[in-house]
Write a protein that holds these residues in place. Structure first.
Motif: not given
Length: 181
Positions: A62-88
């Motif tokens: 029931g949990r969703w896991f994503l990988r982003f092209e711009e994020i390649g390490s655990r450290e980079a993933a930690d930096e975006v914690r709390g960021v929201e993905l938004v649309i118009d």
């Protein structure tokens, strides 16, 4: 003065998972299978974190896991914690989508206008979102945010109409709700 289209949150980035930049996400859309797909590019809030392009998607328990092209390490993933993905907002297929900050502070009431309390939070749970309503006595009631129990949200009037089942609000008796045991 126009501020442009309203932004709707599709997902919020959670904890890093593993060493290669995979993250958990709190889904904030009713159609995650359509929205969270490889190749989708999202603006972010704050916008300094993006845009982000979904590289891969998986679900587990029931949990969703994503990988982003711009994020390649655990450290980079930690930096975006709390960021929201938004649309118009005008791109949304979801008529009944609100930001948490739009709901917090609304007066919770019954269909007849009787005041129940005040919305203090919206929790994203695995099955559905849950409104947290602080009743006058201080009790915090958790009301599933589904049409049956939350038939109307009126941002202009500052109200949310609730029809919760017996037992979710404090001090209820079967007689008060018209139910019998």
């Amino acid at each position: 003065m126009s501020t442009g289209p309203m932004k709707l949150t599709v997902a919020r980035i959670g904890r890093a998972h593993g060493l290669k930049g995979e993250v958990t996400v709190e889904v904030r859309t009713d159609i995650p299978e359509d929205r969270l797909a490889p190749g989708e590019v999202y603006e972010t809030e704050p916008d300094s974190a993006g845009p982000l392009t979904i590289e891969s998607v998986r679900t587990q328990g029931g949990r969703w896991f994503l990988r982003f092209e711009e994020i390649g390490s655990r450290e980079a993933a930690d930096e975006v914690r709390g960021v929201e993905l938004v649309i118009d907002g005008d791109e949304s297929d979801e008529d009944d989508a609100w930001y948490v900050h739009e709901l917090v502070g609304l007066t919770a009431q019954r269909p007849d206008g009787e005041r129940i309390g005040e919305v203090v939070d919206l929790l994203s749970m695995p099955a559905q979102d849950v409104l947290v309503v602080k009743e006058p006595g201080g009790h915090r009631a958790m009301i599933p945010f589904v049409d049956e129990f939350v038939p109307d949200v009126d941002l202009e009037a500052g109200t949310v109409t609730l029809t919760p089942p017996y037992g979710l609000l404090s001090g209820e008796t079967p007689e008060a709700t018209g139910e019998t045991r």
